[in-house]
Design a protein around this motif. Sequence first.
Motif, PDB file in Angstrom:
ATOM      1  N   THR A  81       0.815  -1.222   0.000  1.00 37.56           N
ATOM      2  CA  THR A  81       0.000   0.000   0.000  1.00 37.56           C
ATOM      3  C   THR A  81       0.851   1.275   0.000  1.00 37.56           C
ATOM      4  O   THR A  81       0.378   2.332  -0.413  1.00 37.56           O
ATOM      5  CB  THR A  81      -0.943   0.050   1.229  1.00 37.56           C
ATOM      6  OG1 THR A  81      -0.140  -0.064   2.399  1.00 37.56           O
ATOM      7  CG2 THR A  81      -1.961  -1.055   1.208  1.00 37.56           C
ATOM      8  N   GLU A  82       2.080   1.145   0.453  1.00 36.25           N
ATOM      9  CA  GLU A  82       2.951   2.329   0.571  1.00 36.25           C
ATOM     10  C   GLU A  82       3.113   3.061  -0.759  1.00 36.25           C
ATOM     11  O   GLU A  82       3.327   2.433  -1.805  1.00 36.25           O
ATOM     12  CB  GLU A  82       4.346   1.900   1.059  1.00 36.25           C
ATOM     13  CG  GLU A  82       4.478   1.779   2.565  1.00 36.25           C
ATOM     14  CD  GLU A  82       4.018   2.993   3.345  1.00 36.25           C
ATOM     15  OE1 GLU A  82       4.530   4.089   3.079  1.00 36.25           O
ATOM     16  OE2 GLU A  82       3.114   2.844   4.202  1.00 36.25           O
ATOM     17  N   GLY A  83       3.001   4.372  -0.694  1.00 34.77           N
ATOM     18  CA  GLY A  83       3.325   5.199  -1.851  1.00 34.77           C
ATOM     19  C   GLY A  83       2.343   5.103  -3.007  1.00 34.77           C
ATOM     20  O   GLY A  83       2.649   5.553  -4.109  1.00 34.77           O
ATOM     21  N   LYS A  84       1.182   4.502  -2.770  1.00 35.35           N
ATOM     22  CA  LYS A  84       0.216   4.400  -3.871  1.00 35.35           C
ATOM     23  C   LYS A  84      -0.963   5.329  -3.643  1.00 35.35           C
ATOM     24  O   LYS A  84      -1.395   5.535  -2.498  1.00 35.35           O
ATOM     25  CB  LYS A  84      -0.292   2.965  -3.990  1.00 35.35           C
ATOM     26  CG  LYS A  84       0.761   2.037  -4.565  1.00 35.35           C
ATOM     27  CD  LYS A  84       0.228   0.636  -4.738  1.00 35.35           C
ATOM     28  CE  LYS A  84       1.351  -0.288  -5.166  1.00 35.35           C
ATOM     29  NZ  LYS A  84       1.067  -1.683  -4.828  1.00 35.35           N
ATOM     30  N   SER A  85      -1.488   5.877  -4.734  1.00 36.04           N
ATOM     31  CA  SER A  85      -2.666   6.730  -4.597  1.00 36.04           C
ATOM     32  C   SER A  85      -3.886   5.844  -4.336  1.00 36.04           C
ATOM     33  O   SER A  85      -3.855   4.633  -4.579  1.00 36.04           O
ATOM     34  CB  SER A  85      -2.884   7.522  -5.886  1.00 36.04           C
ATOM     35  OG  SER A  85      -3.314   6.631  -6.899  1.00 36.04           O
ATOM     36  N   ILE A  86      -4.949   6.477  -3.866  1.00 39.42           N
ATOM     37  CA  ILE A  86      -6.189   5.748  -3.601  1.00 39.42           C
ATOM     38  C   ILE A  86      -6.675   5.080  -4.890  1.00 39.42           C
ATOM     39  O   ILE A  86      -7.120   3.926  -4.880  1.00 39.42           O
ATOM     40  CB  ILE A  86      -7.257   6.726  -3.044  1.00 39.42           C
ATOM     41  CG1 ILE A  86      -6.860   7.185  -1.642  1.00 39.42           C
ATOM     42  CG2 ILE A  86      -8.644   6.095  -3.020  1.00 39.42           C
ATOM     43  CD1 ILE A  86      -6.665   6.051  -0.648  1.00 39.42           C
ATOM     44  N   GLU A  87      -6.572   5.798  -6.014  1.00 39.58           N
ATOM     45  CA  GLU A  87      -7.047   5.243  -7.293  1.00 39.58           C
ATOM     46  C   GLU A  87      -6.242   4.001  -7.674  1.00 39.58           C
ATOM     47  O   GLU A  87      -6.795   2.992  -8.085  1.00 39.58           O
ATOM     48  CB  GLU A  87      -6.955   6.278  -8.423  1.00 39.58           C
ATOM     49  CG  GLU A  87      -7.947   7.431  -8.320  1.00 39.58           C
ATOM     50  CD  GLU A  87      -7.643   8.376  -7.165  1.00 39.58           C
ATOM     51  OE1 GLU A  87      -6.455   8.519  -6.783  1.00 39.58           O
ATOM     52  OE2 GLU A  87      -8.609   8.963  -6.623  1.00 39.58           O
ATOM     53  N   GLU A  88      -4.900   4.114  -7.506  1.00 39.50           N
ATOM     54  CA  GLU A  88      -4.060   2.953  -7.834  1.00 39.50           C
ATOM     55  C   GLU A  88      -4.454   1.748  -6.988  1.00 39.50           C
ATOM     56  O   GLU A  88      -4.609   0.636  -7.489  1.00 39.50           O
ATOM     57  CB  GLU A  88      -2.585   3.282  -7.563  1.00 39.50           C
ATOM     58  CG  GLU A  88      -1.883   4.020  -8.678  1.00 39.50           C
ATOM     59  CD  GLU A  88      -0.479   4.427  -8.232  1.00 39.50           C
ATOM     60  OE1 GLU A  88       0.478   3.869  -8.763  1.00 39.50           O
ATOM     61  OE2 GLU A  88      -0.369   5.288  -7.336  1.00 39.50           O
ATOM     62  N   LEU A  89      -4.608   2.037  -5.705  1.00 38.78           N
ATOM     63  CA  LEU A  89      -4.933   0.953  -4.777  1.00 38.78           C
ATOM     64  C   LEU A  89      -6.307   0.356  -5.103  1.00 38.78           C
ATOM     65  O   LEU A  89      -6.492  -0.870  -5.110  1.00 38.78           O
ATOM     66  CB  LEU A  89      -4.936   1.539  -3.359  1.00 38.78           C
ATOM     67  CG  LEU A  89      -4.320   0.703  -2.256  1.00 38.78           C
ATOM     68  CD1 LEU A  89      -3.018   0.053  -2.681  1.00 38.78           C
ATOM     69  CD2 LEU A  89      -4.095   1.577  -1.025  1.00 38.78           C
ATOM     70  N   ALA A  90      -7.262   1.245  -5.380  1.00 36.95           N
ATOM     71  CA  ALA A  90      -8.616   0.774  -5.713  1.00 36.95           C
ATOM     72  C   ALA A  90      -8.541  -0.094  -6.969  1.00 36.95           C
ATOM     73  O   ALA A  90      -9.192  -1.147  -7.055  1.00 36.95           O
ATOM     74  CB  ALA A  90      -9.547   1.962  -5.940  1.00 36.95           C
ATOM     75  N   GLY A  91      -7.738   0.330  -7.931  1.00 37.61           N
ATOM     76  CA  GLY A  91      -7.592  -0.434  -9.163  1.00 37.61           C
ATOM     77  C   GLY A  91      -7.016  -1.815  -8.891  1.00 37.61           C
ATOM     78  O   GLY A  91      -7.488  -2.819  -9.426  1.00 37.61           O
ATOM     79  N   GLU A  92      -6.022  -1.860  -8.014  1.00 35.06           N
ATOM     80  CA  GLU A  92      -5.402  -3.159  -7.730  1.00 35.06           C
ATOM     81  C   GLU A  92      -6.348  -4.085  -6.971  1.00 35.06           C
ATOM     82  O   GLU A  92      -6.427  -5.280  -7.255  1.00 35.06           O
ATOM     83  CB  GLU A  92      -4.112  -2.956  -6.934  1.00 35.06           C
ATOM     84  CG  GLU A  92      -2.969  -2.488  -7.814  1.00 35.06           C
ATOM     85  CD  GLU A  92      -1.643  -2.492  -7.067  1.00 35.06           C
ATOM     86  OE1 GLU A  92      -1.323  -3.487  -6.402  1.00 35.06           O
ATOM     87  OE2 GLU A  92      -0.935  -1.473  -7.150  1.00 35.06           O
ATOM     88  N   VAL A  93      -7.053  -3.522  -5.995  1.00 36.56           N
ATOM     89  CA  VAL A  93      -8.002  -4.355  -5.240  1.00 36.56           C
ATOM     90  C   VAL A  93      -9.096  -4.866  -6.187  1.00 36.56           C
ATOM     91  O   VAL A  93      -9.468  -6.046  -6.159  1.00 36.56           O
ATOM     92  CB  VAL A  93      -8.622  -3.577  -4.049  1.00 36.56           C
ATOM     93  CG1 VAL A  93      -9.812  -4.322  -3.451  1.00 36.56           C
ATOM     94  CG2 VAL A  93      -7.572  -3.342  -2.975  1.00 36.56           C
ATOM     95  N   ALA A  94      -9.591  -3.981  -7.066  1.00 33.41           N
ATOM     96  CA  ALA A  94     -10.655  -4.390  -7.987  1.00 33.41           C
ATOM     97  C   ALA A  94     -10.150  -5.473  -8.944  1.00 33.41           C
ATOM     98  O   ALA A  94     -10.845  -6.451  -9.221  1.00 33.41           O
ATOM     99  CB  ALA A  94     -11.162  -3.180  -8.772  1.00 33.41           C
TER     100      ALA A  94
END
Length: 637
Positions: free
Chosen positions: A136-149
Motif C-alpha cells: 500500500t505504501e506510496g500508492k494513490s487511492i485510485e491505484e490501490l482501488a484499481g489493484e483491489v478491484a
Amino acid sequence: MDKDILSQKSIDKACQSMIKKSEKEGIETIWDRLENQQPQCGFGELGLCCRNCLQGPCRIDPFKGGPQEGVCGANADTIVARNLLRAIVGGTAAHSGHAKHLAHILAKSAQGKYKDYPVKDPDKLKAVASRLGIETEGKSIEELAGEVARLALEEFSDKEGPNLWAATTVTKGRVETFSKLGVVPGGIDSAISELMHRTHYGVDADPVNLLLGGIKCSLADYAGCHMGTDLADILFGTPQPVVTDANMGVLKENAVNIALHGHNPALSDIIVQVVKEMEEDARNAGASEGINLVGICCTGNEVLMRHGVPPLTHSVSQELAIITGVIDAMVVDYQCVVPSLANLMECYHTKLITTMPIAKIAGAEHMELNEENARECAKDIIKSAIEAYGKRRPEKINIPDNKCTSIAGFSTEAIVEALKKVDSEDPLKPLIDNIVKGNILGVCLFAGCNNAKVPQDENFVTMAKEMAKNNVLILATGCGAGSFARHGLLTPQATEDYAGEGLKAVLTAIGEAAGLNGPLPLILHMGSCVDNSRAVDIAVAVANKLDVDLDKLPVVASAPEAMTEKAISIGTWAISGGLPTHVGVAPNVLGSPLVAELLTEKAKELVGGYFIVETDPLKACEKLLEAIKERRKGLGL
Ligand code: BF8
Ligand code: SF4
C-alpha cells in the motif's frame, strides 16, 4: 379474520393489520398462495424428485414400496445430495454476482470512469489491500482501488491457488482443515461451474463426494459474501452505529415514500445521496414533508447501516408495504423481490421500478441503472416516484402506526471501536474475559429470511429472548436483524428487559464506556446477508487471540426461518467454518437418511460444525445452548 389465523401468518402487528386490509380488499398475498399450493409435493419436500435430465422427472419412494432408483440408477442419496448442491450453487451465484457487480464498479471508479462512485473509505481500502498482500505504501487511492478491484475480479476466474477472499479471512486451522478435505475453492465462478458440472446427468454419484463439493462451493459463497461487504464499505463507507425507527409506522402520509428493496447498494446508496436535491420538487408536487426513503430486505439493511434509512418490512411481508397505499415507488435491484409485487400495481398507485438488466419483472417499469451516470439515474427514479405521489388513491391509504426505535450499524470496525473504549490497548480482552468468566455464555449469530411456512418473526423473537436470558451475546444480519428491529429488540431497553444478569452487565459496561449512558442494544445488527462475513471476522479475531480454531469457540448460528438458496449456501459455510448451525425449517434433504446424517452428525468429525434441524424455537435454543456448553467445556471453561 380470526386472530389466531392472523398470528399464524405474522406476529408483527403492522403486518397483521395490512393482512386484514388485504383480505378486506380481496388482494391475494404470499400466505394465500401458500395455501393454494397445499398439499405441497412430498417428494420435493424430501428432496427425492430429480429433473436433471429429460428421462425424468424421477421420484424415489420414501416408503420403499416403489422405485428406489431413477431411470439412470441415481438413488435417494445421490438425488438428495445433488439437489442440495444445486441450491448451494444458486446461493453462491447470487452472493458472488452481487460482489462482482461491486468489483466492476470499483474497477471503473479507479479508472475515473464512474465519477459517482469515489472511494468513500480509504482506510478500509488500505486494510483490505494489505490483507490481500497488496503493497500500500506510496500508492494513490485510485491505484490501490484499481489493484483491489483487479484482484477481486481475478478471484472469479479459473485461477490457480486458493481463493484469497476466503483464505485470508479465516483461521490458519480452517485453511488446514479445508486443504486436507480438498475443498479449498479457487475462482468463485469456477466453483459454481464445477458444481453445475458435477450435478449434471451421469457425473458425481457419491453422496459424500457430492457434499464435499457442496462445502467447496459454499466456501466460494463465503468469499463472495466477504468481498461484497469489503467492496461496499470501500465504495459507500463502513457502517457506524445509527439510530432510527423501524416498521410501517415510519411511512409518512405527506411525503413521497420511496421503498428501496433488493440487495445491492450500487443504486440505493446513490438514491440516498441525491435525495436532498429532489426535496424541493417533492414539495412542489404537494408533498409537504418532502421525500421519505425506507428500506426493505437487504438493500434496506445496506442503507440502514450506512445512512440510518428506516427499515420498513422484510421478506414475506414486502407486498404488505404496497397495501398501505402510500408507497409511491418501490425501487428494486435483485434477489428476494417477489414477482407478485407486479400484480399489486393493478390495485395501487405504486410504481414498481426494476433497475437491473438481470432482474426485470413483467408489469413493472424498467429504469436501468447506468453506473456511468448513476446520480442522474437516481434522480430520474425519484422524479418518477414524485409523479406517482399525485396518483395516490385516498380510499386505499392506511398507515399502521407501529414503529420502534432501532440501533444498527455494528460493523466489525464499530464493535472493535466500542470495545476499545473499555480497553484501548487490547479491545478483544473485555469480550474474551467475560466469556471466560461466564458473564457471556457464548455468541449466537441470527441470520436469514422469513419464510411463509413459519409465522413471520415468531422463531426469531422467541429464540432471541431465550438466548439473551441465558446470557448469550446476539449478533444479527439480514431479514432476521430486520425482524428484531421491528420488534424493538435492537434497543438498550431490550437489554434491560431481556438480557440475563451477566450479559446485561457486560452490555452496560461497554455501552457506558462508549458514552451511550446505558447498555448496548440487546442484539447487534451487523448488516445484510453478505455481512455475515462481519460476524466471521469477529469470531476469527477471537479465535486467533485465543489461539484455537473456530470449531472450538462457544459460537453458534441460527437461521430459524430460512427460505432462500442463499440461506442454504450460508448455512453450509457456517458449518464448514466450525459452527453448530440451527435451521428452523426442515431443508429438503430428509429423503436421504445418509445425507441428513452427514449434515447433522458426520460433519462434526469433518469440519467441526454441523446442522441442527429443529422447528420448535425453544427446543432449538436448548440444543444451541447445549452446543455452547459443550464448547465451553472443551475450552476448560
Ligand atoms: O439476503 S434474509 S429473504 S433479503 S435471502 Fe432474502 Fe433471506 Fe431476506 Fe437478504 Ni438474505
Ligand atoms: Fe431421472 Fe437420472 Fe434423469 Fe434424474 S438424472 S431425471 S434420476 S434419469
